[in-house]
Design a protein around this motif. Structure first.
Motif, PDB file in Angstrom:
ATOM      1  N   GLU A 142     -12.001   1.497  -2.233  1.00 10.54           N
ATOM      2  CA  GLU A 142     -11.674   0.669  -0.191  1.00 10.54           C
ATOM      3  C   GLU A 142     -12.255   1.231   0.223  1.00 10.54           C
ATOM      4  O   GLU A 142     -12.657   0.787   2.000  1.00 10.54           O
ATOM      5  CB  GLU A 142     -10.687   2.101  -0.281  1.00 10.54           C
ATOM      6  CG  GLU A 142     -10.811   3.236  -0.562  1.00 10.54           C
ATOM      7  CD  GLU A 142     -11.394   3.764   0.784  1.00 10.54           C
ATOM      8  OE1 GLU A 142     -11.135   3.292   1.990  1.00 10.54           O
ATOM      9  OE2 GLU A 142     -12.375   4.559   0.666  1.00 10.54           O
ATOM     10  N   SER A 143     -13.687   1.365   0.000  1.00 12.51           N
ATOM     11  CA  SER A 143     -14.926   1.843   0.945  1.00 12.51           C
ATOM     12  C   SER A 143     -15.452   0.596   1.336  1.00 12.51           C
ATOM     13  O   SER A 143     -16.059   0.339   2.482  1.00 12.51           O
ATOM     14  CB  SER A 143     -15.819   2.265   0.092  1.00 12.51           C
ATOM     15  OG  SER A 143     -15.193   4.085   0.673  1.00 12.51           O
ATOM     16  N   ASN A 146     -12.370  -0.409   4.167  1.00 13.56           N
ATOM     17  CA  ASN A 146     -13.056   0.531   5.057  1.00 13.56           C
ATOM     18  C   ASN A 146     -14.792   1.569   5.098  1.00 13.56           C
ATOM     19  O   ASN A 146     -14.655   2.114   4.529  1.00 13.56           O
ATOM     20  CB  ASN A 146     -12.137   1.638   4.986  1.00 13.56           C
ATOM     21  CG  ASN A 146     -11.368   2.636   6.037  1.00 13.56           C
ATOM     22  OD1 ASN A 146     -12.197   1.806   7.174  1.00 13.56           O
ATOM     23  ND2 ASN A 146     -11.284   3.989   5.338  1.00 13.56           N
ATOM     24  N   PRO A 148     -17.270   3.428   5.430  1.00  9.80           N
ATOM     25  CA  PRO A 148     -18.163   4.619   5.696  1.00  9.80           C
ATOM     26  C   PRO A 148     -18.654   4.430   6.160  1.00  9.80           C
ATOM     27  O   PRO A 148     -19.743   4.817   5.724  1.00  9.80           O
ATOM     28  CB  PRO A 148     -18.030   5.802   4.204  1.00  9.80           C
ATOM     29  CG  PRO A 148     -18.033   4.602   3.562  1.00  9.80           C
ATOM     30  CD  PRO A 148     -17.568   3.576   3.730  1.00  9.80           C
ATOM     31  N   GLY A 185      -9.246   4.662  -4.556  1.00  9.09           N
ATOM     32  CA  GLY A 185      -9.932   5.557  -2.728  1.00  9.09           C
ATOM     33  C   GLY A 185     -10.213   7.056  -3.266  1.00  9.09           C
ATOM     34  O   GLY A 185     -10.819   6.771  -4.733  1.00  9.09           O
ATOM     35  N   VAL A 215      -9.348  14.366   3.095  1.00  7.80           N
ATOM     36  CA  VAL A 215      -8.455  13.511   3.334  1.00  7.80           C
ATOM     37  C   VAL A 215      -8.933  13.221   4.532  1.00  7.80           C
ATOM     38  O   VAL A 215      -8.194  12.385   4.692  1.00  7.80           O
ATOM     39  CB  VAL A 215      -7.494  13.220   2.746  1.00  7.80           C
ATOM     40  CG1 VAL A 215      -6.067  11.956   2.736  1.00  7.80           C
ATOM     41  CG2 VAL A 215      -7.577  13.090   0.728  1.00  7.80           C
ATOM     42  N   HIS A 218     -10.963  12.824   6.643  1.00 10.75           N
ATOM     43  CA  HIS A 218     -12.324  11.306   6.380  1.00 10.75           C
ATOM     44  C   HIS A 218     -11.494  10.016   6.349  1.00 10.75           C
ATOM     45  O   HIS A 218     -11.876   8.976   6.527  1.00 10.75           O
ATOM     46  CB  HIS A 218     -12.944  11.166   5.042  1.00 10.75           C
ATOM     47  CG  HIS A 218     -14.958  12.378   5.921  1.00 10.75           C
ATOM     48  ND1 HIS A 218     -15.122  11.892   6.469  1.00 10.75           N
ATOM     49  CD2 HIS A 218     -14.398  14.071   5.445  1.00 10.75           C
ATOM     50  CE1 HIS A 218     -16.106  13.187   6.163  1.00 10.75           C
ATOM     51  NE2 HIS A 218     -15.402  14.391   6.130  1.00 10.75           N
ATOM     52  N   ARG A 219     -10.141   9.973   5.722  1.00  7.55           N
ATOM     53  CA  ARG A 219      -9.075   8.933   5.385  1.00  7.55           C
ATOM     54  C   ARG A 219      -7.610   8.977   5.503  1.00  7.55           C
ATOM     55  O   ARG A 219      -7.141   9.389   5.164  1.00  7.55           O
ATOM     56  CB  ARG A 219      -8.795   9.171   3.684  1.00  7.55           C
ATOM     57  CG  ARG A 219     -10.503   9.013   2.811  1.00  7.55           C
ATOM     58  CD  ARG A 219     -11.173   7.440   2.918  1.00  7.55           C
ATOM     59  NE  ARG A 219     -12.295   6.848   2.802  1.00  7.55           N
ATOM     60  CZ  ARG A 219     -13.379   7.902   2.920  1.00  7.55           C
ATOM     61  NH1 ARG A 219     -13.414   8.574   3.947  1.00  7.55           N
ATOM     62  NH2 ARG A 219     -14.749   7.145   2.345  1.00  7.55           N
ATOM     63  N   SER A 222      -4.544   8.024   5.436  1.00  6.12           N
ATOM     64  CA  SER A 222      -4.256   7.832   3.851  1.00  6.12           C
ATOM     65  C   SER A 222      -2.580   8.245   3.309  1.00  6.12           C
ATOM     66  O   SER A 222      -1.960   9.079   4.507  1.00  6.12           O
ATOM     67  CB  SER A 222      -4.523   8.326   2.500  1.00  6.12           C
ATOM     68  OG  SER A 222      -4.095   9.171   1.436  1.00  6.12           O
ATOM     69  N   GLU A 256      -5.585   2.344  -3.930  1.00  8.20           N
ATOM     70  CA  GLU A 256      -6.014   3.719  -2.484  1.00  8.20           C
ATOM     71  C   GLU A 256      -5.317   4.384  -2.268  1.00  8.20           C
ATOM     72  O   GLU A 256      -5.865   4.984  -0.616  1.00  8.20           O
ATOM     73  CB  GLU A 256      -7.062   3.219  -1.627  1.00  8.20           C
ATOM     74  CG  GLU A 256      -6.585   1.469  -1.413  1.00  8.20           C
ATOM     75  CD  GLU A 256      -5.801   1.329  -1.163  1.00  8.20           C
ATOM     76  OE1 GLU A 256      -6.078   1.454   0.557  1.00  8.20           O
ATOM     77  OE2 GLU A 256      -4.539   0.459  -1.128  1.00  8.20           O
ATOM     78  N   ILE A 259      -4.497   3.725   2.033  1.00  5.53           N
ATOM     79  CA  ILE A 259      -5.754   3.939   3.099  1.00  5.53           C
ATOM     80  C   ILE A 259      -6.296   2.266   4.002  1.00  5.53           C
ATOM     81  O   ILE A 259      -5.702   2.744   5.437  1.00  5.53           O
ATOM     82  CB  ILE A 259      -7.190   3.744   2.352  1.00  5.53           C
ATOM     83  CG1 ILE A 259      -6.479   6.024   1.902  1.00  5.53           C
ATOM     84  CG2 ILE A 259      -8.302   4.196   3.578  1.00  5.53           C
ATOM     85  CD1 ILE A 259      -8.138   6.569   1.059  1.00  5.53           C
TER      86      ILE A 259
END
Length: 264
Positions: A142-143, A146, A148, A185, A215, A218-219, A222, A256, A259
């Motif tokens: 997923e990065s 999205n 990071p 994810g 989570v 940083h996410r 989710s 993921e 997210i």
């Protein structure tokens, strides 16, 4: 759904632990002959022994090679000239401030995460097209969608995998070969577990508390609000490798936990 891969040979890179190991186990359970890879000969032998204990009448082999180098990819190809299924799972990640990422760090991330899959697909995809059946799966992230801020070079490499997989899928037009990417994810692999343990020590919390905090911090988008297990990611990969996935081609299959905040 009964997935039957008897008679198929599958290669899973970076498969001595984590997501790759779970994928190898799932392919064996579906009846495929499986070849696993990692850099360490000892780790490859240990993983092969573990997989063999749970595999009934299915072949498990291992090839130790550093796929972040042309020589390592050539060694794998020499040992296993043909395959019906290629899962490009080998990869590295690290959290690092953007301004501290040196040129060699970018290059290593690209070589391991992108060029390993490019080199192997260049060889194995050709044979799949000639035989008119095959599956290539890139384990992205997923990065890739999205990016990071704490791992810009990692996100860049995962986005590159999406571009490669989509482009290669177009080469399979009209055949029974497919190329797809799977986007996990945050997943609680051994490597991630070590990262969480270090963060937990710094903050004086438990690993589970740190996982939940990671989570949230940083996410936050989710939907499942937790790390996935390697087995949960493997389920999607096994499907993508299956005969049942014959109409799934050129796709970015997201596992993921919601997210990525889009319906597209």
């Amino acid at each position: 759904m009964k997935i039957d891969l008897k008679g198929r040979t599958a290669i899973v890179t970076g498969a001595t632990r984590g997501i790759g190991h779970a994928i190898a186990r799932g392919l064996l359970d579906a009846g495929a002959s499986v070849v696993i890879n990692a850099r360490s000969r000892d780790e490859v032998h240990a993983a092969v022994d573990t997989l063999r204990r749970g595999a009934l009448n299915v072949e498990v082999r291992g090839v130790a090679a550093d796929l972040g180098t042309p020589d390592g990819c050539a060694a794998l190809v020499k040992a296993i000239p043909e395959a019906d299924i290629l899962v490009n799972n080998a990869g590295i990640f690290e959290q690092r401030d953007f301004f501290a990422i040196e040129d060699e760090d970018w290059q290593r991330m690209f070589d391991v995460n992108v060029m390993s899959g490019v080199r192997l697909a260049r060889h194995y995809l050709r044979g799949m097209l000639q035989r008119n059946w095959g599956r290539v799966v890139f384990i992205s992230s997923e990065s890739a969608l999205n990016i990071p801020a704490e791992m810009v070079h990692y996100g860049f490499s995962k986005a590159a995998q999406l571009a490669v997989s989509r482009g290669l899928a177009k080469l399979t037009r009209g055949t029974q070969v497919t190329v797809n990417a799977v986007l996990p994810g945050p997943t609680r692999t051994e490597g991630v577990e070590r990262m969480l343990e270090a963060m937990a020590r710094e903050r004086g919390t438990s690993v589970d508390e740190q996982a939940a905090a990671f989570v949230r911090e940083h996410r936050p988008s989710s939907i499942i609000q937790r790390f996935a297990s390697p087995q949960e990611i493997a389920h999607m990969v096994i499907y993508a490798c299956s005969p049942q996935a014959s109409a799934t081609n050129g796709a970015a299959l997201r596992v993921e936990g919601g997210i990525v905040d889009t319906i597209g």
